[in-house]
Design an enzyme around this catalytic site. Sequence first.
Site, short mmCIF file in Angstrom:
data_model
loop_
_atom_site.label_atom_id
_atom_site.label_comp_id
_atom_site.label_asym_id
_atom_site.label_seq_id
_atom_site.Cartn_x
_atom_site.Cartn_y
_atom_site.Cartn_z
N LYS A 238 -3.69 -4.81 -12.24
CA LYS A 238 -3.33 -3.70 -12.89
C LYS A 238 -4.00 -3.52 -14.17
O LYS A 238 -4.44 -2.55 -14.71
CB LYS A 238 -1.73 -3.68 -13.19
CG LYS A 238 -1.10 -3.19 -12.06
CD LYS A 238 0.46 -2.97 -12.25
CE LYS A 238 1.29 -3.07 -11.30
NZ LYS A 238 2.79 -2.91 -11.45
N LYS B 247 -3.22 -2.89 0.52
CA LYS B 247 -1.72 -2.90 0.74
C LYS B 247 -1.42 -1.38 0.29
O LYS B 247 -1.80 -0.65 -0.63
CB LYS B 247 -1.16 -3.75 -0.61
CG LYS B 247 0.31 -3.67 -0.76
CD LYS B 247 0.88 -4.66 -1.76
CE LYS B 247 0.76 -3.78 -3.00
NZ LYS B 247 1.62 -4.13 -4.24
N LYS C 289 3.00 2.87 -3.82
CA LYS C 289 3.47 3.93 -4.56
C LYS C 289 2.28 4.40 -5.48
O LYS C 289 2.51 5.76 -5.61
CB LYS C 289 4.75 3.76 -5.13
CG LYS C 289 6.19 3.56 -4.55
CD LYS C 289 7.21 3.62 -5.35
CE LYS C 289 7.97 2.29 -5.53
NZ LYS C 289 7.79 0.83 -5.94
P1 TYM Z 1 7.96 -2.64 -6.07
O1 TYM Z 1 8.84 -1.66 -6.65
O2 TYM Z 1 6.54 -2.72 -6.21
O3 TYM Z 1 8.15 -2.90 -4.30
C1 TYM Z 1 9.42 -2.86 -4.09
C2 TYM Z 1 9.57 -4.16 -2.57
O4 TYM Z 1 8.71 -3.38 -1.83
C3 TYM Z 1 7.76 -4.53 -1.39
N1 TYM Z 1 6.75 -3.96 -1.21
C4 TYM Z 1 6.10 -3.97 0.11
N2 TYM Z 1 6.06 -4.72 1.38
C5 TYM Z 1 5.27 -4.74 2.44
N3 TYM Z 1 4.22 -3.83 2.43
C6 TYM Z 1 3.87 -3.10 1.02
N4 TYM Z 1 2.83 -2.20 1.02
C7 TYM Z 1 4.88 -3.22 0.16
N5 TYM Z 1 4.63 -2.60 -1.13
C8 TYM Z 1 5.86 -2.84 -1.86
C9 TYM Z 1 7.61 -5.37 -2.68
O5 TYM Z 1 7.29 -6.66 -2.39
C10 TYM Z 1 9.04 -5.54 -3.28
O6 TYM Z 1 9.75 -6.47 -2.46
N6 TYM Z 1 8.22 -6.33 -9.11
C11 TYM Z 1 8.96 -5.83 -8.29
C12 TYM Z 1 10.28 -5.34 -8.35
C13 TYM Z 1 11.35 -6.23 -9.16
C14 TYM Z 1 12.00 -7.06 -8.48
C15 TYM Z 1 12.74 -7.95 -9.38
C16 TYM Z 1 12.09 -7.69 -6.98
C17 TYM Z 1 11.67 -6.53 -10.38
N7 TYM Z 1 12.56 -7.48 -10.49
C18 TYM Z 1 13.66 -9.08 -9.03
C19 TYM Z 1 12.86 -8.91 -6.61
C20 TYM Z 1 13.48 -9.45 -7.63
C21 TYM Z 1 8.22 -4.64 -7.77
O7 TYM Z 1 7.15 -4.12 -8.52
O8 TYM Z 1 8.51 -4.02 -6.74
#
Ligand code: TYM
Length: 334
Positions: A114, A197, A200
């Site tokens: 990022k 990947k 969003k």
């Molecule tokens: P975020 O918002 O990017 O994504 C949310 C969840 O979706 C999964 N994910 C995917 N899985 C498979 N293929 C993909 N292309 C894909 N894109 C996203 C992510 O792995 C995630 O599980 N840092 C985290 C949010 C967070 C969090 C936490 C998660 C903040 N605190 C504590 C778990 C525990 C994030 O940015 O997820």
Amino acid sequence: MTQARLFSGMQPSADSLQIGNYIGALMQWRDMQDAYDAFFCVVDLHAITVPQDPAELREKTRRTAAQYIAAGIEPSKSTLYVQSQVPAHAELAWILSTVTGFGEAGRMTQFKDKSQRYGSDQTSVALFTYPVLMAADILLYQANVVPVGDDQKQHVELTRNLAERFNSRFGETFTVPEPVIQSDTARIYDLQTPTSKMSKSAESQAGVLYLLDDISATAKKIMRAVTDSDGTVHYDREGKPGVANLLTIYAALTGRQIASIEDEYAGRGYGDFKKGLRDVVVSEFEPVRERALELLADPAELDRLLAANAEKAAETAEKTLSAVYDRIGLLRRG
Ligand code: TYM
């Protein structure tokens, strides 16, 4: 018997979740929520590590919460809330940042990606400390398991390291959490660039399937998905990344084996296969989208529900934070 704890979250960084969030995380959450004391958070403090429009952020936060519920998370059973409504998250993040190495945080690959994308002047300090806030999220609830997609694995590893370090320095305080990653669906790829990947925040929307998109837009994106010139519906991640990704999505949403889908489409072209997948995705998304829009039509009710859940979350979180403050020697208000 008390149930083991589960914690997970998603950023409200778009108007809609994408199918990677749904398959990589939300479907696991739904399946696991009965067996665990589950906390599902909308992590708005994480979202503001990159610029957000204030009015849009509020709306995206509600939309994310609505999609959790529409996809089957039950707010009467699980604790579904907004991160910023529980101040203990930011408070514990500060404490944890005091036991995090600068080099250790600098090795996080998401930060490296990022910050490269934004350039160092546009990269906030909060983007750098983002994984520390994520560790605070998880450790506040003494979570045993953290179901995530594979891009979050390194952050959960950091969380484990911080918990172990804190425990050995100050005495047993935190449960050391385990990541739960479904290996076959942990990474869904962009339909136009099936080596990246799905995200969003992708620059082009053409390869991203959004839960709340119009059904016709979703259908179009699937029919236009990149494949290859070989013409056979066969799973080969390296050689046929586009088709392999579509097969992964098909199998995840139907619960079928990839081999059985390959058999069904043997000798038929990609057009047929894509039409089949389109029907699968549309029938999965349609009810989720309708329910989410229904919930969003009454934002006051949604806000009330989130506030009540945040109060419940705060009770657990404050217990941990208070123990942490005592352990590290902060003088408490008498
Ligand atoms: P975020 O918002 O990017 O994504 C949310 C969840 O979706 C999964 N994910 C995917 N899985 C498979 N293929 C993909 N292309 C894909 N894109 C996203 C992510 O792995 C995630 O599980 N840092 C985290 C949010 C967070 C969090 C936490 C998660 C903040 N605190 C504590 C778990 C525990 C994030 O940015 O997820």
